[in-house]
Design a protein around this motif. Structure first.
Motif, PDB file in Angstrom:
ATOM      1  N   ILE A 132       0.841  -1.209   0.000  1.00  0.00           N
ATOM      2  CA  ILE A 132       0.000   0.000   0.000  1.00  0.00           C
ATOM      3  C   ILE A 132       0.871   1.252   0.000  1.00  0.00           C
ATOM      4  CG2 ILE A 132      -1.656   1.321   1.367  1.00  0.00           C
ATOM      5  CD1 ILE A 132      -2.798  -1.386   2.317  1.00  0.00           C
ATOM      6  N   TYR A 133       1.951   1.244   0.791  1.00  0.00           N
ATOM      7  CA  TYR A 133       2.827   2.419   0.830  1.00  0.00           C
ATOM      8  C   TYR A 133       3.483   2.641  -0.527  1.00  0.00           C
ATOM      9  CZ  TYR A 133       6.210   5.807   2.586  1.00  0.00           C
ATOM     10  OH  TYR A 133       6.942   6.952   2.792  1.00  0.00           O
ATOM     11  N   GLY A 134       3.804   1.576  -1.213  1.00  0.00           N
ATOM     12  CA  GLY A 134       4.385   1.720  -2.549  1.00  0.00           C
ATOM     13  C   GLY A 134       3.427   2.367  -3.535  1.00  0.00           C
ATOM     14  N   ILE A 135       2.131   2.235  -3.256  1.00  0.00           N
ATOM     15  CA  ILE A 135       1.115   2.837  -4.133  1.00  0.00           C
ATOM     16  C   ILE A 135       0.835   4.284  -3.732  1.00  0.00           C
ATOM     17  CG2 ILE A 135      -1.312   2.710  -4.861  1.00  0.00           C
ATOM     18  CD1 ILE A 135      -1.116  -0.344  -4.365  1.00  0.00           C
ATOM     19  N   GLY A 157      -9.341  -2.324  -0.815  1.00  0.00           N
ATOM     20  CA  GLY A 157      -8.461  -3.482  -0.747  1.00  0.00           C
ATOM     21  C   GLY A 157      -7.469  -3.487  -1.895  1.00  0.00           C
ATOM     22  N   LEU A 158      -6.446  -4.285  -1.734  1.00  0.00           N
ATOM     23  CA  LEU A 158      -5.439  -4.410  -2.788  1.00  0.00           C
ATOM     24  C   LEU A 158      -5.925  -5.332  -3.904  1.00  0.00           C
ATOM     25  CD1 LEU A 158      -2.246  -4.759  -0.582  1.00  0.00           C
ATOM     26  CD2 LEU A 158      -2.667  -2.926  -2.232  1.00  0.00           C
ATOM     27  N   TYR A 159      -5.571  -4.991  -5.132  1.00  0.00           N
ATOM     28  CA  TYR A 159      -5.865  -5.851  -6.274  1.00  0.00           C
ATOM     29  C   TYR A 159      -4.762  -6.896  -6.413  1.00  0.00           C
ATOM     30  CZ  TYR A 159      -8.928  -1.919  -7.473  1.00  0.00           C
ATOM     31  OH  TYR A 159      -9.869  -0.928  -7.434  1.00  0.00           O
ATOM     32  N   ARG A 160      -5.129  -8.023  -7.011  1.00  0.00           N
ATOM     33  CA  ARG A 160      -4.127  -9.064  -7.239  1.00  0.00           C
ATOM     34  C   ARG A 160      -2.987  -8.546  -8.106  1.00  0.00           C
ATOM     35  NH1 ARG A 160      -5.254 -14.238  -5.823  1.00  0.00           N
ATOM     36  NH2 ARG A 160      -7.390 -14.724  -5.177  1.00  0.00           N
ATOM     37  N   SER A 161      -3.342  -7.686  -9.056  1.00  0.00           N
ATOM     38  CA  SER A 161      -2.308  -7.131  -9.936  1.00  0.00           C
ATOM     39  C   SER A 161      -1.324  -6.267  -9.158  1.00  0.00           C
ATOM     40  CB  SER A 161      -2.958  -6.299 -11.043  1.00  0.00           C
ATOM     41  OG  SER A 161      -3.717  -5.233 -10.502  1.00  0.00           O
ATOM     42  N   GLU A 162      -1.799  -5.598  -8.110  1.00  0.00           N
ATOM     43  CA  GLU A 162      -0.921  -4.763  -7.306  1.00  0.00           C
ATOM     44  C   GLU A 162      -0.005  -5.612  -6.430  1.00  0.00           C
ATOM     45  OE1 GLU A 162      -3.794  -0.834  -6.853  1.00  0.00           O
ATOM     46  OE2 GLU A 162      -4.045  -2.537  -5.487  1.00  0.00           O
ATOM     47  N   LEU A 163      -0.513  -6.745  -5.964  1.00  0.00           N
ATOM     48  CA  LEU A 163       0.318  -7.640  -5.175  1.00  0.00           C
ATOM     49  C   LEU A 163       1.413  -8.284  -6.021  1.00  0.00           C
ATOM     50  CD1 LEU A 163      -2.431  -9.431  -3.051  1.00  0.00           C
ATOM     51  CD2 LEU A 163      -0.760  -7.762  -2.243  1.00  0.00           C
ATOM     52  N   ALA A 164       1.165  -8.399  -7.328  1.00  0.00           N
ATOM     53  CA  ALA A 164       2.142  -9.034  -8.221  1.00  0.00           C
ATOM     54  C   ALA A 164       3.083  -8.028  -8.877  1.00  0.00           C
ATOM     55  CB  ALA A 164       1.410  -9.823  -9.312  1.00  0.00           C
ATOM     56  N   ARG A 165       2.731  -6.724  -8.812  1.00  0.00           N
ATOM     57  CA  ARG A 165       3.536  -5.705  -9.496  1.00  0.00           C
ATOM     58  C   ARG A 165       4.775  -5.369  -8.678  1.00  0.00           C
ATOM     59  NH1 ARG A 165       0.210  -0.936  -9.545  1.00  0.00           N
ATOM     60  NH2 ARG A 165      -1.054  -2.165 -11.027  1.00  0.00           N
ATOM     61  N   PHE A 203       8.737  -1.446  -2.556  1.00  0.00           N
ATOM     62  CA  PHE A 203       8.028  -1.671  -1.291  1.00  0.00           C
ATOM     63  C   PHE A 203       7.139  -2.920  -1.329  1.00  0.00           C
ATOM     64  CE2 PHE A 203       9.183   2.763  -1.108  1.00  0.00           C
ATOM     65  CZ  PHE A 203       9.532   2.954   0.217  1.00  0.00           C
ATOM     66  N   ASN A 204       7.113  -3.622  -2.434  1.00  0.00           N
ATOM     67  CA  ASN A 204       6.261  -4.808  -2.530  1.00  0.00           C
ATOM     68  C   ASN A 204       6.997  -6.001  -1.949  1.00  0.00           C
ATOM     69  OD1 ASN A 204       4.617  -6.960  -3.131  1.00  0.00           O
ATOM     70  ND2 ASN A 204       4.144  -6.260  -5.208  1.00  0.00           N
ATOM     71  N   THR A 205       6.715  -6.320  -0.687  1.00  0.00           N
ATOM     72  CA  THR A 205       7.423  -7.395  -0.011  1.00  0.00           C
ATOM     73  C   THR A 205       6.937  -8.782  -0.445  1.00  0.00           C
ATOM     74  OG1 THR A 205       5.903  -7.079   1.858  1.00  0.00           O
ATOM     75  CG2 THR A 205       8.094  -6.057   2.010  1.00  0.00           C
ATOM     76  N   TYR A 206       6.002  -8.812  -1.412  1.00  0.00           N
ATOM     77  CA  TYR A 206       5.648 -10.082  -2.045  1.00  0.00           C
ATOM     78  C   TYR A 206       6.614 -10.392  -3.184  1.00  0.00           C
ATOM     79  CZ  TYR A 206       1.202 -10.199   0.477  1.00  0.00           C
ATOM     80  OH  TYR A 206       0.242 -10.247   1.458  1.00  0.00           O
ATOM     81  N   THR A 207       7.313  -9.365  -3.671  1.00  0.00           N
ATOM     82  CA  THR A 207       8.220  -9.567  -4.812  1.00  0.00           C
ATOM     83  C   THR A 207       9.682  -9.277  -4.472  1.00  0.00           C
ATOM     84  OG1 THR A 207       7.936  -7.284  -5.601  1.00  0.00           O
ATOM     85  CG2 THR A 207       6.378  -8.941  -6.420  1.00  0.00           C
ATOM     86  N   ILE A 208       9.972  -8.600  -3.347  1.00  0.00           N
ATOM     87  CA  ILE A 208      11.358  -8.300  -2.976  1.00  0.00           C
ATOM     88  C   ILE A 208      11.763  -9.153  -1.788  1.00  0.00           C
ATOM     89  CG2 ILE A 208      11.165  -5.920  -3.800  1.00  0.00           C
ATOM     90  CD1 ILE A 208      11.118  -5.081  -0.784  1.00  0.00           C
ATOM     91  N   ASP A 209      13.048  -9.353  -1.652  1.00  0.00           N
ATOM     92  CA  ASP A 209      13.565 -10.055  -0.485  1.00  0.00           C
ATOM     93  C   ASP A 209      13.879  -9.041   0.615  1.00  0.00           C
ATOM     94  OD1 ASP A 209      13.490 -12.492  -1.851  1.00  0.00           O
ATOM     95  OD2 ASP A 209      15.490 -12.157  -2.701  1.00  0.00           O
TER      96      ASP A 209
END
Length: 382
Positions: free
Chosen positions: A289-292, A302-310, A314-320
């Motif tokens: 959310i902060y990245g957005i 709520g967050l979209y699936r596309s946002e979780l994958a982008r 700040f996307n801790t679903y895609t960065i280590d």
């Protein structure tokens, strides 16, 4: 004969001096003696007031009997020109000496009206309250969102130029929200402040004088947060997968955004610490959310699936590991939880429907908890 005249004159002089001494002693006793009031009174001292006008007002209110004596006493103590503007709570039975001390000491209002700028995560409001001296209880006279049309009770206080003022900053607000609020607050002065580094401001309540400088207040917030972080880092647990106090601040900001339940913070911290130790991604929505939003307001959905994958920094679903900066300004408890996590083997958590979370050690347990949460969401939407 001249000796008789001289003797009489000397006697008269001694009597006069003794009389003056007695009069001075009586005046001093009266100045320090308990006053006639039986109830507390809120005394308003406007800008430009004099000890003459204040003593007259006190006499009209029945707080003192001899206004001239109060002025003389203030002159003798060299306080007559130190009068401060503000609202002062005068307790029952206060002596003239005590009253002079109250109205010349600090200028911080102790009764009357209070303006509180309340910087919250979702919105910033201004609340105006009035203290009833008889009950020592505040009554709300105005409560409005910053930026909306201002009520008369607020405008009147600004025009009078004095009131007790404070700024209350909630845990988890962003530095942009703080700067925006301080810049819009009409009772603060000075040039607009720049947005401070994220996480650098300490949440809490700050007493300020009306017309205080915005930059000075923001600097107070920075110094307070630096002191909290330095102390917490010095007392950190051993073996943390954190290389610096700044990384601890980043983790604390995530903990702050993940839970508002104080007792949960060490457990939430343990989940992220365990994940970092295992090389697992943090996978936390607040960072996405902060990245957005960049901290400029609330996402409001709520967050979209596309946002979780982008991918974003700040996307801790895609960065280590941790994101590059904090995502909010964490409070003391979140910072302490980041450097002293609970000892658990939890790796997952999800909302439990009561405002808290349920924790899990395995993905299988977590999936069961997630299904329960989905059921709760569906029931609430019906």
């Amino acid at each position: 004969m001249w000796r008789s005249v001289a003797s009489n004159a000397l006697t008269l002089l001694i009597v006069l001096l003794a009389g003056v001494g007695i009069a001075v002693a009586l005046a001093q006793n009266s100045y320090r003696a308990e006053g006639p009031s039986t109830e507390a009174v809120c005394l308003s001292v406007p800008r430009g007031a004099t000890m003459t006008s204040v003593s007259g007002d006190l006499a009209d209110k029945g707080m003192i009997k001899f206004p001239a004596l109060m002025r003389v006493g203030a002159d003798y103590e060299e306080k007559a020109d130190r009068l401060k503007a503000g609202n002062f709570l005068i307790p029952p039975g206060a002596s003239m000496q005590q009253i002079v001390d109250l109205v010349t000491r600090s200028g911080q209002s102790t009764c009357g009206s209070e303006i509180n700028l309340r910087i919250g995560v979702a919105t910033t409001t201004i609340r105006v309250r009035e203290l009833d001296p008889a009950t020592s209880e505040y009554q709300i006279t105005a409560d409005f969102t910053l930026g909306d049309p201002t009520p008369d009770a607020y405008d009147d206080l600004l025009s009078r130029g004095f009131a007790r003022t404070r700024v209350t900053m909630a845990e988890g607000v962003t530095s942009w929200q703080v700067a925006d609020s301080l810049n819009k607050a009409g009772f603060l002065t000075g040039a607009p402040v720049e947005v401070a580094p994220e996480g650098a401001l300490a949440p809490g309540s700050y007493d300020v004088d009306m017309a205080s400088d915005r930059a000075e207040l923001q600097q107070r917030m920075r110094e307070e947060q630096e002191a909290i972080l330095t102390a917490a880092w010095a007392g950190r647990a051993e073996g943390l997968p954190l290389e610096s106090a700044e990384e601890a601040l980043i983790l604390a900001s995530i903990i702050e955004k993940e839970t508002g339940v104080a007792e949960e913070r060490p457990w939430v911290s343990s989940v992220f610490i365990n994940r970092l130790n295992k090389g697992m991604r943090l996978q936390t929505d607040p960072t996405v959310i902060y990245g957005i939003t960049k901290g400029e307001g609330v996402l409001g959905r709520g967050l979209y699936r596309s946002e979780l994958a982008r991918p974003t920094p700040f996307n801790t679903y895609t960065i280590d590991g941790l994101p590059p900066t904090p995502i909010a300004n964490p409070g003391r408890e979140a910072i302490e939880a980041a450097v002293n996590p609970a000892e658990t083997d939890f790796l997952f958590f999800v909302a439990d429907g009561t405002g808290g979370h349920v924790f899990a050690r395995t993905l299988e347990e977590h999936n069961i908890n997630v299904r329960r949460w989905r059921q709760i969401e569906q029931q609430r939407s019906q």
